[in-house]
Design a protein around this motif. Structure first.
Motif, PDB file in Angstrom:
ATOM      1  N   UNK A 202       0.853  -1.197   0.000  1.00 49.05           N
ATOM      2  CA  UNK A 202       0.000   0.000   0.000  1.00 49.05           C
ATOM      3  C   UNK A 202       0.886   1.243   0.000  1.00 49.05           C
ATOM      4  N   UNK A 203       0.541   2.214  -0.838  1.00 48.28           N
ATOM      5  CA  UNK A 203       1.312   3.459  -0.867  1.00 48.28           C
ATOM      6  C   UNK A 203       0.482   4.615  -1.372  1.00 48.28           C
ATOM      7  N   UNK A 204       1.049   5.805  -1.198  1.00 54.12           N
ATOM      8  CA  UNK A 204       0.375   7.025  -1.638  1.00 54.12           C
ATOM      9  C   UNK A 204      -0.161   7.807  -0.464  1.00 54.12           C
ATOM     10  N   UNK A 205       0.516   8.902  -0.130  1.00 53.05           N
ATOM     11  CA  UNK A 205       0.007   9.795   0.922  1.00 53.05           C
ATOM     12  C   UNK A 205       0.238   9.335   2.347  1.00 53.05           C
ATOM     13  N   UNK A 206       1.060   8.296   2.541  1.00 49.30           N
ATOM     14  CA  UNK A 206       1.341   7.850   3.919  1.00 49.30           C
ATOM     15  C   UNK A 206       2.533   8.667   4.427  1.00 49.30           C
ATOM     16  N   UNK A 207       2.255   9.612   5.331  1.00 48.77           N
ATOM     17  CA  UNK A 207       3.346  10.508   5.745  1.00 48.77           C
ATOM     18  C   UNK A 207       3.532  10.590   7.253  1.00 48.77           C
ATOM     19  N   UNK A 208       2.806   9.757   7.997  1.00 52.23           N
ATOM     20  CA  UNK A 208       3.006   9.768   9.448  1.00 52.23           C
ATOM     21  C   UNK A 208       2.922   8.345   9.965  1.00 52.23           C
ATOM     22  N   UNK A 209       3.402   8.175  11.195  1.00 50.47           N
ATOM     23  CA  UNK A 209       3.355   6.820  11.753  1.00 50.47           C
ATOM     24  C   UNK A 209       1.905   6.398  12.005  1.00 50.47           C
ATOM     25  N   UNK A 210       1.033   7.370  12.303  1.00 55.29           N
ATOM     26  CA  UNK A 210      -0.378   7.024  12.544  1.00 55.29           C
ATOM     27  C   UNK A 210      -1.006   6.436  11.273  1.00 55.29           C
ATOM     28  N   UNK A 211      -0.746   7.094  10.136  1.00 55.58           N
ATOM     29  CA  UNK A 211      -1.309   6.606   8.871  1.00 55.58           C
ATOM     30  C   UNK A 211      -0.707   5.249   8.504  1.00 55.58           C
ATOM     31  N   UNK A 212       0.584   5.086   8.779  1.00 57.02           N
ATOM     32  CA  UNK A 212       1.247   3.814   8.465  1.00 57.02           C
ATOM     33  C   UNK A 212       0.676   2.690   9.330  1.00 57.02           C
ATOM     34  N   UNK A 213       0.461   2.970  10.596  1.00 54.81           N
ATOM     35  CA  UNK A 213      -0.093   1.954  11.500  1.00 54.81           C
ATOM     36  C   UNK A 213      -1.518   1.593  11.072  1.00 54.81           C
ATOM     37  N   UNK A 214      -2.287   2.599  10.666  1.00 55.14           N
ATOM     38  CA  UNK A 214      -3.664   2.330  10.216  1.00 55.14           C
ATOM     39  C   UNK A 214      -3.645   1.395   9.013  1.00 55.14           C
ATOM     40  N   UNK A 215      -2.728   1.642   8.069  1.00 58.26           N
ATOM     41  CA  UNK A 215      -2.649   0.798   6.867  1.00 58.26           C
ATOM     42  C   UNK A 215      -2.158  -0.602   7.230  1.00 58.26           C
ATOM     43  N   UNK A 216      -1.133  -0.687   8.066  1.00 55.44           N
ATOM     44  CA  UNK A 216      -0.573  -1.997   8.443  1.00 55.44           C
ATOM     45  C   UNK A 216      -1.595  -2.809   9.244  1.00 55.44           C
ATOM     46  N   UNK A 217      -2.297  -2.151  10.157  1.00 60.53           N
ATOM     47  CA  UNK A 217      -3.278  -2.869  10.986  1.00 60.53           C
ATOM     48  C   UNK A 217      -4.454  -3.363  10.149  1.00 60.53           C
ATOM     49  N   UNK A 218      -4.707  -2.688   9.030  1.00 60.45           N
ATOM     50  CA  UNK A 218      -5.798  -3.127   8.154  1.00 60.45           C
ATOM     51  C   UNK A 218      -5.353  -4.266   7.236  1.00 60.45           C
ATOM     52  N   UNK A 219      -4.026  -4.506   7.159  1.00 57.98           N
ATOM     53  CA  UNK A 219      -3.568  -5.644   6.362  1.00 57.98           C
ATOM     54  C   UNK A 219      -2.481  -5.371   5.337  1.00 57.98           C
ATOM     55  N   UNK A 220      -1.907  -4.173   5.335  1.00 50.71           N
ATOM     56  CA  UNK A 220      -0.811  -3.905   4.389  1.00 50.71           C
ATOM     57  C   UNK A 220       0.451  -4.618   4.865  1.00 50.71           C
ATOM     58  N   UNK A 221       1.011  -5.475   3.990  1.00 58.55           N
ATOM     59  CA  UNK A 221       2.246  -6.180   4.350  1.00 58.55           C
ATOM     60  C   UNK A 221       3.462  -5.304   4.074  1.00 58.55           C
ATOM     61  N   UNK A 222       3.324  -4.444   3.064  1.00 60.44           N
ATOM     62  CA  UNK A 222       4.417  -3.536   2.717  1.00 60.44           C
ATOM     63  C   UNK A 222       3.862  -2.124   2.615  1.00 60.44           C
ATOM     64  N   UNK A 223       4.495  -1.205   3.339  1.00 62.26           N
ATOM     65  CA  UNK A 223       4.114   0.203   3.264  1.00 62.26           C
ATOM     66  C   UNK A 223       5.182   0.918   2.445  1.00 62.26           C
ATOM     67  N   UNK A 224       4.754   1.608   1.400  1.00 60.28           N
ATOM     68  CA  UNK A 224       5.707   2.364   0.581  1.00 60.28           C
ATOM     69  C   UNK A 224       5.539   3.851   0.867  1.00 60.28           C
ATOM     70  N   UNK A 225       6.660   4.517   1.136  1.00 62.65           N
ATOM     71  CA  UNK A 225       6.597   5.976   1.248  1.00 62.65           C
ATOM     72  C   UNK A 225       7.634   6.609   0.319  1.00 62.65           C
ATOM     73  N   UNK A 226       7.212   7.686  -0.302  1.00 63.11           N
ATOM     74  CA  UNK A 226       8.095   8.429  -1.195  1.00 63.11           C
ATOM     75  C   UNK A 226       8.308   9.842  -0.712  1.00 63.11           C
ATOM     76  N   UNK A 227       7.233  10.610  -0.678  1.00 66.71           N
ATOM     77  CA  UNK A 227       7.317  12.031  -0.329  1.00 66.71           C
ATOM     78  C   UNK A 227       7.925  12.319   1.035  1.00 66.71           C
ATOM     79  N   UNK A 228       7.707  11.422   1.977  1.00 67.99           N
ATOM     80  CA  UNK A 228       8.224  11.632   3.333  1.00 67.99           C
ATOM     81  C   UNK A 228       9.735  11.893   3.322  1.00 67.99           C
ATOM     82  N   UNK A 229      10.430  11.231   2.402  1.00 66.28           N
ATOM     83  CA  UNK A 229      11.889  11.371   2.355  1.00 66.28           C
ATOM     84  C   UNK A 229      12.323  12.783   1.984  1.00 66.28           C
TER      85      UNK A 229
END
Ligand code: 1GP
Length: 252
Positions: A202-229
């Motif tokens: 899952x990726x696109x617009x994940x820019x905080x740990x809260x958003x990442x945790x929400x995606x991972x807890x819903x079932x994302x095995x891989x979180x991709x972040x680009x803009x955060x860098x």
């Protein structure tokens, strides 16, 4: 037979739960910046570096970016091509992807036919992936001529993902679009995860740990972040994201 990068990713998901991958868009960075971002991301614990974007400025620059990343880090480099021009002989692997909700056959199979012989020739490891653009979809949605799946239709995203799995794809990527104001909602991730047995990216617009945790807890095995860098506190944010998602495991 699975290649070494794919085995590495599967193994890492098995032991760590959700993992993180850093995306570097060669069009947005200099060679120096690319090396810097890759090094810092590795230090923060990212599992791999993805390199690509919807448009590529020059193939020469792409090659230089991949080369410098390879010499800066030990983790795998995986191409994330928006087109045949996104292939570089210096990468370890490539997401061999089809944009499942494109109306243009070029993005379903045309580009893949052109790219496959090159990938073979260069000895890059292809990792089969079904790509689904959801929400407003951003640049990727426009360039890829996708009929984007609205966030209010999780079951439609799930049907696309299952079709990808049945076609033999080994990963599914739910893309909200780089820089999306609203990342893929947990309800959509959950609906997809429920239907498929293969790893979900899952990726696109994940820019905080809260958003990442929400995606991972819903079932994302891989979180991709680009803009955060690109943010000034990038290292801290990436470390926080990785720290927060590690250990989260959701079974299909
Ligand atoms: C885009 O999903 C990726 O393809 C990452 O998006 O740049 O918004 O993190 P961001």
């Amino acid at each position: 037979m699975l290649g070494s990068t794919e085995k590495y990713l599967l193994e890492k998901i098995k032991t760590n739960g959700s993992i993180h991958i850093t995306l570097i868009d060669p069009e947005k960075v200099s060679v120096q910046q690319a090396s810097h971002v890759a090094e810092n991301s590795q230090k923060s614990g990212t599992a791999a570096i993805m390199i690509g974007g919807s448009t590529v400025a020059s193939q020469e620059h792409l090659d230089e970016v991949v080369k410098v990343i390879k010499s800066s880090v030990k983790i795998p480099t995986i191409l994330f091509p928006g087109n045949v021009t996104g292939i570089s002989m210096y990468a370890d692997a490539i997401w061999f992807m089809s944009l499942l909700n494109s109306v243009d056959p070029y993005f379903l199979i045309g580009a893949q036919v052109r790219g496959a012989p090159l990938i073979k020739k260069y000895g890059i490891e292809p990792i089969s992936m079904g790509y689904i653009i959801v929400g407003d979809g951003g640049t990727a949605g426009v360039v890829g001529k996708a009929v984007t799946v609205p966030y209010t239709k999780p079951e439609l995203a799930a049907a696309h993902a299952l079709a990808g799995q049945y076609l033999g794809m080994r990963f599914i990527y739910l893309e909200g679009g780089s820089g999306a104001a609203h990342p893929v909602p947990p309800e959509m991730i959950r609906a997809v995860k429920k239907l498929i047995d293969i790893p979900l990216i899952v990726g696109g617009g994940i820019r905080s740990k809260e958003l990442a945790v929400a995606a991972a807890s819903a079932g994302a095995d891989i979180i991709v972040t680009g803009n955060v860098t690109e943010s000034s506190d990038a290292n801290q944010r990436i470390s926080e994201i990785i720290g927060a998602i590690t250990g989260i495991k959701v079974l299909p």
